[in-house]
Design a protein around this motif. Sequence first.
Motif, PDB file in Angstrom:
ATOM      1  N   ARG A  85      48.998  -8.124 -32.441  1.00  0.00           N
ATOM      2  CA  ARG A  85      49.502  -7.144 -31.479  1.00  0.00           C
ATOM      3  C   ARG A  85      48.786  -5.803 -31.629  1.00  0.00           C
ATOM      4  NH1 ARG A  85      54.557  -7.526 -29.172  1.00  0.00           N
ATOM      5  NH2 ARG A  85      55.053  -5.391 -29.813  1.00  0.00           N
ATOM      6  N   ARG A  86      48.253  -5.548 -32.818  1.00  0.00           N
ATOM      7  CA  ARG A  86      47.509  -4.304 -33.062  1.00  0.00           C
ATOM      8  C   ARG A  86      46.004  -4.503 -33.049  1.00  0.00           C
ATOM      9  NH1 ARG A  86      52.274  -4.315 -34.315  1.00  0.00           N
ATOM     10  NH2 ARG A  86      53.566  -2.454 -34.576  1.00  0.00           N
ATOM     11  N   ARG A  87      45.560  -5.695 -32.713  1.00  0.00           N
ATOM     12  CA  ARG A  87      44.131  -6.031 -32.619  1.00  0.00           C
ATOM     13  C   ARG A  87      43.389  -5.682 -33.908  1.00  0.00           C
ATOM     14  NH1 ARG A  87      42.648  -6.957 -27.191  1.00  0.00           N
ATOM     15  NH2 ARG A  87      44.260  -6.369 -25.689  1.00  0.00           N
ATOM     16  N   VAL A  88      44.007  -6.014 -35.017  1.00  0.00           N
ATOM     17  CA  VAL A  88      43.420  -5.649 -36.309  1.00  0.00           C
ATOM     18  C   VAL A  88      42.050  -6.296 -36.496  1.00  0.00           C
ATOM     19  CG1 VAL A  88      43.696  -5.845 -38.812  1.00  0.00           C
ATOM     20  CG2 VAL A  88      45.652  -5.196 -37.389  1.00  0.00           C
ATOM     21  N   LEU A  89      41.904  -7.560 -36.118  1.00  0.00           N
ATOM     22  CA  LEU A  89      40.635  -8.246 -36.304  1.00  0.00           C
ATOM     23  C   LEU A  89      39.672  -8.027 -35.143  1.00  0.00           C
ATOM     24  CD1 LEU A  89      41.797 -11.638 -37.882  1.00  0.00           C
ATOM     25  CD2 LEU A  89      40.914  -9.595 -39.023  1.00  0.00           C
ATOM     26  N   PRO A  99      38.108 -12.991 -35.996  1.00  0.00           N
ATOM     27  CA  PRO A  99      39.016 -14.143 -36.006  1.00  0.00           C
ATOM     28  C   PRO A  99      38.284 -15.475 -36.133  1.00  0.00           C
ATOM     29  CG  PRO A  99      39.667 -12.577 -34.308  1.00  0.00           C
ATOM     30  CD  PRO A  99      38.322 -12.144 -34.807  1.00  0.00           C
ATOM     31  N   ASP A 100      37.175 -15.631 -35.415  1.00  0.00           N
ATOM     32  CA  ASP A 100      36.426 -16.882 -35.501  1.00  0.00           C
ATOM     33  C   ASP A 100      35.802 -17.059 -36.876  1.00  0.00           C
ATOM     34  OD1 ASP A 100      37.008 -17.527 -32.868  1.00  0.00           O
ATOM     35  OD2 ASP A 100      35.202 -16.588 -32.081  1.00  0.00           O
ATOM     36  N   LEU A 101      35.282 -15.985 -37.438  1.00  0.00           N
ATOM     37  CA  LEU A 101      34.702 -16.040 -38.777  1.00  0.00           C
ATOM     38  C   LEU A 101      35.763 -16.439 -39.794  1.00  0.00           C
ATOM     39  CD1 LEU A 101      32.183 -15.482 -40.524  1.00  0.00           C
ATOM     40  CD2 LEU A 101      32.967 -13.118 -40.727  1.00  0.00           C
ATOM     41  N   ALA A 102      36.955 -15.876 -39.673  1.00  0.00           N
ATOM     42  CA  ALA A 102      38.043 -16.198 -40.596  1.00  0.00           C
ATOM     43  C   ALA A 102      38.421 -17.667 -40.503  1.00  0.00           C
ATOM     44  CB  ALA A 102      39.256 -15.319 -40.298  1.00  0.00           C
ATOM     45  N   ARG A 103      38.503 -18.196 -39.299  1.00  0.00           N
ATOM     46  CA  ARG A 103      38.885 -19.603 -39.137  1.00  0.00           C
ATOM     47  C   ARG A 103      37.815 -20.534 -39.694  1.00  0.00           C
ATOM     48  NH1 ARG A 103      40.562 -17.323 -34.020  1.00  0.00           N
ATOM     49  NH2 ARG A 103      42.846 -17.225 -33.953  1.00  0.00           N
ATOM     50  N   ARG A 110      38.427   0.224 -36.688  1.00  0.00           N
ATOM     51  CA  ARG A 110      39.566   1.131 -36.534  1.00  0.00           C
ATOM     52  C   ARG A 110      40.626   0.865 -37.595  1.00  0.00           C
ATOM     53  NH1 ARG A 110      44.191   1.759 -33.109  1.00  0.00           N
ATOM     54  NH2 ARG A 110      43.939  -0.300 -32.203  1.00  0.00           N
ATOM     55  N   HIS A 111      40.602  -0.333 -38.181  1.00  0.00           N
ATOM     56  CA  HIS A 111      41.615  -0.706 -39.169  1.00  0.00           C
ATOM     57  C   HIS A 111      40.994  -0.939 -40.544  1.00  0.00           C
ATOM     58  CE1 HIS A 111      43.461  -1.870 -35.261  1.00  0.00           C
ATOM     59  NE2 HIS A 111      44.552  -1.391 -35.826  1.00  0.00           N
ATOM     60  N   ARG A 112      39.876  -0.281 -40.813  1.00  0.00           N
ATOM     61  CA  ARG A 112      39.177  -0.508 -42.073  1.00  0.00           C
ATOM     62  C   ARG A 112      40.073  -0.240 -43.286  1.00  0.00           C
ATOM     63  NH1 ARG A 112      33.566  -0.047 -43.257  1.00  0.00           N
ATOM     64  NH2 ARG A 112      33.263   0.862 -41.185  1.00  0.00           N
ATOM     65  N   THR A 113      40.812   0.858 -43.265  1.00  0.00           N
ATOM     66  CA  THR A 113      41.663   1.192 -44.413  1.00  0.00           C
ATOM     67  C   THR A 113      42.737   0.140 -44.620  1.00  0.00           C
ATOM     68  OG1 THR A 113      41.276   3.562 -44.072  1.00  0.00           O
ATOM     69  CG2 THR A 113      43.187   2.933 -45.394  1.00  0.00           C
ATOM     70  N   LEU A 114      43.382  -0.282 -43.528  1.00  0.00           N
ATOM     71  CA  LEU A 114      44.408  -1.316 -43.628  1.00  0.00           C
ATOM     72  C   LEU A 114      43.818  -2.613 -44.174  1.00  0.00           C
ATOM     73  CD1 LEU A 114      47.225  -2.493 -43.035  1.00  0.00           C
ATOM     74  CD2 LEU A 114      46.437  -2.962 -40.700  1.00  0.00           C
ATOM     75  N   PHE A 139      50.380 -14.416 -50.423  1.00  0.00           N
ATOM     76  CA  PHE A 139      49.684 -13.133 -50.256  1.00  0.00           C
ATOM     77  C   PHE A 139      48.173 -13.317 -50.133  1.00  0.00           C
ATOM     78  CE2 PHE A 139      53.772 -11.980 -51.908  1.00  0.00           C
ATOM     79  CZ  PHE A 139      54.076 -10.804 -51.231  1.00  0.00           C
ATOM     80  N   ALA A 140      47.677 -14.499 -50.517  1.00  0.00           N
ATOM     81  CA  ALA A 140      46.257 -14.777 -50.317  1.00  0.00           C
ATOM     82  C   ALA A 140      45.926 -14.906 -48.836  1.00  0.00           C
ATOM     83  CB  ALA A 140      45.858 -16.055 -51.052  1.00  0.00           C
ATOM     84  N   GLY A 141      46.915 -15.274 -48.010  1.00  0.00           N
ATOM     85  CA  GLY A 141      46.667 -15.415 -46.587  1.00  0.00           C
ATOM     86  C   GLY A 141      46.156 -14.133 -45.955  1.00  0.00           C
ATOM     87  N   PRO A 142      46.962 -13.069 -45.932  1.00  0.00           N
ATOM     88  CA  PRO A 142      46.456 -11.806 -45.393  1.00  0.00           C
ATOM     89  C   PRO A 142      45.301 -11.249 -46.213  1.00  0.00           C
ATOM     90  CG  PRO A 142      48.612 -11.500 -46.418  1.00  0.00           C
ATOM     91  CD  PRO A 142      48.391 -12.974 -46.302  1.00  0.00           C
ATOM     92  N   GLY A 143      45.263 -11.531 -47.518  1.00  0.00           N
ATOM     93  CA  GLY A 143      44.170 -11.025 -48.345  1.00  0.00           C
ATOM     94  C   GLY A 143      42.828 -11.588 -47.936  1.00  0.00           C
ATOM     95  N   TYR A 144      42.740 -12.901 -47.813  1.00  0.00           N
ATOM     96  CA  TYR A 144      41.489 -13.526 -47.386  1.00  0.00           C
ATOM     97  C   TYR A 144      41.118 -13.115 -45.967  1.00  0.00           C
ATOM     98  CZ  TYR A 144      40.778 -16.736 -51.335  1.00  0.00           C
ATOM     99  OH  TYR A 144      40.511 -17.275 -52.575  1.00  0.00           O
ATOM    100  N   VAL A 145      42.098 -13.089 -45.077  1.00  0.00           N
ATOM    101  CA  VAL A 145      41.813 -12.705 -43.688  1.00  0.00           C
ATOM    102  C   VAL A 145      41.258 -11.293 -43.632  1.00  0.00           C
ATOM    103  CG1 VAL A 145      42.875 -12.197 -41.452  1.00  0.00           C
ATOM    104  CG2 VAL A 145      43.469 -14.306 -42.650  1.00  0.00           C
ATOM    105  N   ALA A 146      41.810 -10.402 -44.436  1.00  0.00           N
ATOM    106  CA  ALA A 146      41.312  -9.029 -44.470  1.00  0.00           C
ATOM    107  C   ALA A 146      39.867  -8.979 -44.961  1.00  0.00           C
ATOM    108  CB  ALA A 146      42.205  -8.171 -45.369  1.00  0.00           C
ATOM    109  N   VAL A 147      39.534  -9.810 -45.946  1.00  0.00           N
ATOM    110  CA  VAL A 147      38.147  -9.876 -46.424  1.00  0.00           C
ATOM    111  C   VAL A 147      37.220 -10.299 -45.292  1.00  0.00           C
ATOM    112  CG1 VAL A 147      36.564 -11.133 -47.936  1.00  0.00           C
ATOM    113  CG2 VAL A 147      38.726 -10.270 -48.841  1.00  0.00           C
ATOM    114  N   PHE A 148      37.617 -11.310 -44.531  1.00  0.00           N
ATOM    115  CA  PHE A 148      36.782 -11.758 -43.419  1.00  0.00           C
ATOM    116  C   PHE A 148      36.644 -10.673 -42.361  1.00  0.00           C
ATOM    117  CE2 PHE A 148      38.779 -16.038 -44.624  1.00  0.00           C
ATOM    118  CZ  PHE A 148      37.787 -16.283 -45.563  1.00  0.00           C
TER     119      PHE A 148
END
Length: 399
Positions: A233-237, A23-27, A242-246, A293-302
């Motif tokens: 809520r799912r602690r994706v970041l 999360p900090d890296l993404a911000r 655990r959420h690599r595929t997502l 859609f760039a929002g979740p896309g970029y966050v997922a990259v981070f």
Amino acid sequence: MSTDTASRTSRGPVLRTERALAPDLARGAMLLIIALANVAGVVFAGEPGLDATPEGVDRGLNLLLFDLVHARGYPVFAVMFGYGLVQLARRQDASGATPQQVRSVLLRRNLWLVVFGFAHAALLYYGDFLGAYGIVGIAMTLLLLRRGDRVHRIALVLWALAAVEVLALGVIVVITILGGTGGSAPLPSTHVDSLAATDYVAAMLDRLGEWPTHTLTVLPFVMIAWLGMWAARRRVLEEPARHRTLLTWTAILGLGMAIVGGLPAALLSAGWLHVDESTAGLTLLLHGASGMFAGPGYVAVFGLIALRATRSGPVVGALSALGQRSLSGYLMQSVAWLVLLAPFMLALGDRFGSPTVTGLVIAVAVWLATVLIARQLDRRGRPGPAEFVLRRLAYPPRA
């Protein structure tokens, strides 16, 4: 904005917990995208920021800005805002605060964000997002924070419907371009009076009129912030392994839709596509709709980068330090735009040949300066100045 490095409860003790890196890296990285997007608007006094008659390298820069940056920065902000809201609540819960105390803290924090946003717009920059974040944060605290999974799955349904809408709009744009007779219409752009004002008082008066309208236009990003809340809520970041595929599929599909959807407008901005006025309007509409859609896309990259990075590394450590102080970093950018680019200040945008190149160089330099400042504050164990003030206002005094 950034979550607090130390959460203070109404009972007084300060709780310090180990922060997840992603999360900090993404911000921290997100603020570079914000800087590149905003500086173009400031240089050209318009929204979106655009050189209407690009030549040479400016054509390629226009294309990259429209495909990767414009309307693609604030969705990252929005995703992380929703994510941070859940993180703040979780830290308060872990400290022993009651649900009522948690809600009180979050409501105060978001009310103060509205105040910060008004001051930011009045004093520095019309394109403020803090006020809208505060309003959305209040609504999400009251209506969504304590809801169960069944309610939060609605966010996924809304995103699926949005994807269908973007795909349908994309087909319409392609058919219109292929079936059109060409033309020479530019991309629609809105002139921003405050950015072209020739003295500070006039600019401030213009901003006071522009801020309410701008805030209302960005309030619909609640759907983007809601996705961030679902992910938190799912602690994706916090648990990217655990959420690599997502994360992988989100990066591919999210950025894929943003890039492909933004391409017609990007080509038009570069002068490599020629269409009539109505088609130009459709390409800009597709550009904005696909940008979310760039929002979740970029966050997922981070998040995927965080899998291979460690906070102890100098680059990652500096970026995460800025991420923890993202509110200060965001406001420092606006101070820089005012001092360096305003017509009544240094007005550097028109002094070195290409305004586009000049603006991008300034944006990167300002962002790097905030990274270095944040790193120094982190080494001294100090929050950013804006985070310090917001924390003092949002959290009750220690007993």
